[in-house]
Enzyme design. Structure first.
Site, PDB file in Angstrom:
ATOM      1  N   PHE A  36       0.823  -1.220   0.000  1.00 27.48           N
ATOM      2  CA  PHE A  36       0.000   0.000   0.000  1.00 27.48           C
ATOM      3  C   PHE A  36       0.852   1.262   0.000  1.00 27.48           C
ATOM      4  O   PHE A  36       0.577   2.213  -0.747  1.00 27.48           O
ATOM      5  CB  PHE A  36      -0.907   0.004   1.249  1.00 27.48           C
ATOM      6  CG  PHE A  36      -1.924  -1.091   1.232  1.00 27.48           C
ATOM      7  CD1 PHE A  36      -1.665  -2.321   1.841  1.00 27.48           C
ATOM      8  CD2 PHE A  36      -3.137  -0.918   0.572  1.00 27.48           C
ATOM      9  CE1 PHE A  36      -2.605  -3.350   1.807  1.00 27.48           C
ATOM     10  CE2 PHE A  36      -4.087  -1.947   0.542  1.00 27.48           C
ATOM     11  CZ  PHE A  36      -3.812  -3.163   1.151  1.00 27.48           C
ATOM     12  N   ARG A  37       1.916   1.268   0.855  1.00 30.30           N
ATOM     13  CA  ARG A  37       2.598   2.554   1.123  1.00 30.30           C
ATOM     14  C   ARG A  37       4.013   2.653   0.565  1.00 30.30           C
ATOM     15  O   ARG A  37       4.667   3.669   0.761  1.00 30.30           O
ATOM     16  CB  ARG A  37       2.598   2.809   2.650  1.00 30.30           C
ATOM     17  CG  ARG A  37       1.177   3.006   3.180  1.00 30.30           C
ATOM     18  CD  ARG A  37       1.097   3.082   4.682  1.00 30.30           C
ATOM     19  NE  ARG A  37      -0.298   3.226   5.087  1.00 30.30           N
ATOM     20  CZ  ARG A  37      -1.141   2.213   5.216  1.00 30.30           C
ATOM     21  NH1 ARG A  37      -0.719   0.958   4.992  1.00 30.30           N
ATOM     22  NH2 ARG A  37      -2.407   2.387   5.541  1.00 30.30           N
ATOM     23  N   ILE A 106      -5.287  -9.831   2.934  1.00 32.06           N
ATOM     24  CA  ILE A 106      -6.618 -10.376   2.587  1.00 32.06           C
ATOM     25  C   ILE A 106      -6.521 -11.321   1.399  1.00 32.06           C
ATOM     26  O   ILE A 106      -7.523 -11.663   0.791  1.00 32.06           O
ATOM     27  CB  ILE A 106      -7.583  -9.194   2.257  1.00 32.06           C
ATOM     28  CG1 ILE A 106      -7.042  -8.337   1.105  1.00 32.06           C
ATOM     29  CG2 ILE A 106      -7.832  -8.344   3.495  1.00 32.06           C
ATOM     30  CD1 ILE A 106      -8.012  -7.249   0.639  1.00 32.06           C
ATOM     31  N   HIS A 122      -7.862  -8.445   8.848  1.00 34.15           N
ATOM     32  CA  HIS A 122      -8.632  -7.589   7.931  1.00 34.15           C
ATOM     33  C   HIS A 122      -9.489  -8.387   6.973  1.00 34.15           C
ATOM     34  O   HIS A 122      -9.938  -7.870   5.950  1.00 34.15           O
ATOM     35  CB  HIS A 122      -7.674  -6.658   7.153  1.00 34.15           C
ATOM     36  CG  HIS A 122      -6.992  -5.677   8.050  1.00 34.15           C
ATOM     37  ND1 HIS A 122      -5.851  -5.008   7.694  1.00 34.15           N
ATOM     38  CD2 HIS A 122      -7.271  -5.281   9.316  1.00 34.15           C
ATOM     39  CE1 HIS A 122      -5.474  -4.211   8.686  1.00 34.15           C
ATOM     40  NE2 HIS A 122      -6.313  -4.366   9.689  1.00 34.15           N
ATOM     41  N   CYS A 133     -28.718  -9.833   4.459  1.00 32.17           N
ATOM     42  CA  CYS A 133     -29.118 -11.066   5.179  1.00 32.17           C
ATOM     43  C   CYS A 133     -27.912 -11.894   5.600  1.00 32.17           C
ATOM     44  O   CYS A 133     -28.062 -12.945   6.222  1.00 32.17           O
ATOM     45  CB  CYS A 133     -30.024 -11.911   4.271  1.00 32.17           C
ATOM     46  SG  CYS A 133     -29.151 -12.703   2.899  1.00 32.17           S
ATOM     47  N   CYS A 153     -31.929 -11.848  -1.839  1.00 30.83           N
ATOM     48  CA  CYS A 153     -32.846 -11.044  -1.003  1.00 30.83           C
ATOM     49  C   CYS A 153     -32.866  -9.588  -1.449  1.00 30.83           C
ATOM     50  O   CYS A 153     -33.577  -8.763  -0.892  1.00 30.83           O
ATOM     51  CB  CYS A 153     -32.410 -11.127   0.470  1.00 30.83           C
ATOM     52  SG  CYS A 153     -31.055 -10.007   0.875  1.00 30.83           S
ATOM     53  N   ASN A 214      11.769  -6.069   7.545  1.00 35.11           N
ATOM     54  CA  ASN A 214      11.000  -5.132   6.735  1.00 35.11           C
ATOM     55  C   ASN A 214      11.921  -4.306   5.853  1.00 35.11           C
ATOM     56  O   ASN A 214      12.960  -3.831   6.319  1.00 35.11           O
ATOM     57  CB  ASN A 214      10.173  -4.197   7.644  1.00 35.11           C
ATOM     58  CG  ASN A 214       9.005  -3.589   6.898  1.00 35.11           C
ATOM     59  OD1 ASN A 214       8.115  -4.314   6.440  1.00 35.11           O
ATOM     60  ND2 ASN A 214       9.033  -2.280   6.727  1.00 35.11           N
TER      61      ASN A 214
END
Ligand code: APR
Length: 241
Positions: A36-37, A106, A122, A133, A153, A214
């Site tokens: 992401f960063r 994810i 996450h 529902c 639904c 990292n």
């Protein structure tokens, strides 16, 4: 390569059967999924709205069409495979050394690599459900559809991921705290430790073998007992189980 750091990491891995791993998007970049960063990360890519705004509850509610355009274009990446970091973690669990993987990702790649105990802080884009529902749906209804997918639904089907402004699953958080609090070795990898409450989990660790693997600096570097600023796949490929 930080030879000294890897030697120390190997010593700690050899001496422990109570290792916990906490990771983020940097674990999957070597599988071809942007983080992401980092400079080429998702949040630096040009889109109609800032990606961090699109990935929020209020944006999803207000503008599901635009959300799904982004989701299909940027979150669904076909054909990605686990990399050496995912595989080594599954091996460490298999050898009875690693208790759990706690991930902010994810993408489901830890499970695909063979890890059994994976806590998804996450959620996962591999699962979906009806926001009215709560009927469960496979990811295909989202990935291969057009427009806004709807339940029988009439409700809007959404991915089973935690969007900004949404709470994390309390049971998963509590179990993550327990695992980290009792861990002998905590290995943190591929995360900028920028996003709370996930990043706050590091504070529950009480041992003296906190490892940070990292590429970039993080706010917790000085807090760690061992910091290795190298690619996690490279580093983990040199861990002997
Ligand atoms: N090896 C090691 N570190 C890497 C690698 C790699 N191959 N590739 C990237 N990194 C590092 C980057 O230097 C960066 O510090 O991984 C980190 C990824 O940080 P972020 O992009 O901020 O991802 P993450 O920490 O997982 O973000 C947390 O933010 O938007 C939310 O929900 C989203 O789960 C995400 C959360």
């Amino acid at each position: 390569m930080d030879i000294e750091g890897i030697r120390k990491l190997n010593d700690w891995v050899r001496e422990s059967d109570n290792i916990v791993f906490f990771g983020g998007a940097g674990v999957s970049t070597e599988s071809g999924i942007p983080d992401f960063r980092s400079v080429d990360g998702l949040y630096h890519q040009k889109w109609k709205y800032p990606p961090e705004q699109i990935l929020s509850h209020s944006f999803f509610e207000r503008n599901p069409e635009e959300y799904y355009r982004f989701h299909r274009e940027k979150l669904v990446i076909e054909g990605v495979k686990p990399n050496r970091a995912h595989l080594k973690l599954a091996e460490l669990e298999q050898a009875g050394k690693l208790r759990a993987v706690i991930t902010q990702n994810i993408d489901g790649l830890h499970q695909e690599a063979g890890s059994k105990k994976v806590l998804e802080l996450h959620g996962s884009i591999l699962r979906a459900y009806c926001s009215r529902c709560r009927k469960p749906y496979p990811q295909e209804v989202i990935n291969h559809g057009e427009g806004v997918p709807r339940c029988s639904c009439g409700g809007v089907i959404r991915p089973d991921i935690v969007l900004y402004e949404e709470p994390l699953d309390q049971d998963i958080m509590e179990e993550s705290v327990r695992l980290i609090r009792n861990a002998e070795v905590l290995i943190i990898g591929g995360t900028s430790l920028n996003v709370y409450p996930a990043a706050g989990l590091i504070r529950y660790y009480r041992g003296s073998r906190l490892v940070l693997v990292n590429l970039g600096e993080t706010p917790y570097d000085s807090y760690a007992d061992l910091v290795i600023h190298e690619k996690i796949g490279e580093v983990f490929s040199q861990i002997t189980v």
